[in-house]
Scaffold this active site. Structure first.
Site, PDB file in Angstrom:
ATOM      1  N   CYS A  31      -5.353 -11.497  -7.471  1.00 34.64           N
ATOM      2  CA  CYS A  31      -5.015 -10.161  -6.985  1.00 34.64           C
ATOM      3  C   CYS A  31      -4.068  -9.530  -7.989  1.00 34.64           C
ATOM      4  O   CYS A  31      -3.106 -10.155  -8.429  1.00 34.64           O
ATOM      5  CB  CYS A  31      -4.348 -10.283  -5.616  1.00 34.64           C
ATOM      6  SG  CYS A  31      -3.848  -8.701  -4.907  1.00 34.64           S
ATOM      7  N   HIS A  75       0.316  10.806  -5.248  1.00 35.88           N
ATOM      8  CA  HIS A  75       1.634  10.227  -4.942  1.00 35.88           C
ATOM      9  C   HIS A  75       1.593   9.322  -3.720  1.00 35.88           C
ATOM     10  O   HIS A  75       2.493   9.353  -2.876  1.00 35.88           O
ATOM     11  CB  HIS A  75       2.690  11.329  -4.763  1.00 35.88           C
ATOM     12  CG  HIS A  75       2.995  12.037  -6.042  1.00 35.88           C
ATOM     13  ND1 HIS A  75       3.978  12.983  -6.156  1.00 35.88           N
ATOM     14  CD2 HIS A  75       2.438  11.938  -7.272  1.00 35.88           C
ATOM     15  CE1 HIS A  75       4.022  13.435  -7.405  1.00 35.88           C
ATOM     16  NE2 HIS A  75       3.091  12.819  -8.096  1.00 35.88           N
ATOM     17  N   GLU A 154      -9.405   6.481 -14.776  1.00 37.39           N
ATOM     18  CA  GLU A 154      -8.133   5.863 -14.392  1.00 37.39           C
ATOM     19  C   GLU A 154      -7.256   5.630 -15.600  1.00 37.39           C
ATOM     20  O   GLU A 154      -6.075   5.337 -15.473  1.00 37.39           O
ATOM     21  CB  GLU A 154      -8.352   4.570 -13.609  1.00 37.39           C
ATOM     22  CG  GLU A 154      -8.902   3.426 -14.412  1.00 37.39           C
ATOM     23  CD  GLU A 154      -8.837   2.083 -13.686  1.00 37.39           C
ATOM     24  OE1 GLU A 154      -8.519   2.036 -12.494  1.00 37.39           O
ATOM     25  OE2 GLU A 154      -9.113   1.081 -14.351  1.00 37.39           O
TER      26      GLU A 154
END
Ligand code: ZN
Length: 166
Positions: A31, A75, A154
């Protein structure tokens, strides 16, 4: 005049961004740690020309919807609701995140965006934004659209594209 070709419109704007935190899970027991991206969305819509206005879709409306969809997750900590390895539990104003049953993070609930995805990969974000855009277009009765293609970046030179035929 008879037109044989297809028309498409694209919206790529500097303000179609969302600066969000996330982490993804990998195969096995790996992870990622929490980190952030300045994500950027870009959308292309294909379809029939509006018989009165001679456009596929109104740019102003499309930009407005896309801005709102980006603002919704700007945000925020992006968290997947459908990841079997991630457990979320609310307590008051807090949201606790566990990975495979082990406590990992606690965030203010208001700072989190809980998303109906199995992992917050850029692919899943592209599909999610497409589904949300599609719902908005359906709600406003948009007609004649045949394809939506959503690109989410991204990082520089690192994008995913989701395309759906309508
Ligand atoms: Zn990342």
């Amino acid at each position: 005049m008879h037109r044989r070709g297809d028309f498409r419109v694209t919206v790529t704007k500097d303000y179609l961004v969302f600066a969000s935190a996330h982490f993804i899970t990998f195969a096995g027991h790996r992870c990622e740690g929490l980190h952030g991206h300045n994500y950027r969305a870009s959308v292309t819509i294909e379809g029939a020309l509006d018989a009165e206005c001679w456009f596929v879709f109104d740019f102003v409306v499309l930009k407005k919807i896309m801005k709102r969809l980006c603002d919704d997750i700007d945000h925020k900590v992006l968290l997947p609701l459908e990841n079997p390895k991630i457990q979320l539990s609310e307590a008051g104003d807090s949201l606790a995140v566990a990975y495979e049953g082990r406590p990992r993070y606690v965030f203010p609930k208001a700072d989190c965006a809980l998303l109906p995805v199995p992992n917050t990969t850029v692919e899943m974000l592209a599909e999610l934004l497409t589904n949300r855009l599609r719902a908005e277009l359906d709600a406003m009765g948009a007609r004649g659209l045949t394809m939506i293609e959503m690109e989410v970046e991204e990082n520089f030179g690192q994008t995913a594209v989701y395309r759906v035929r309508l």
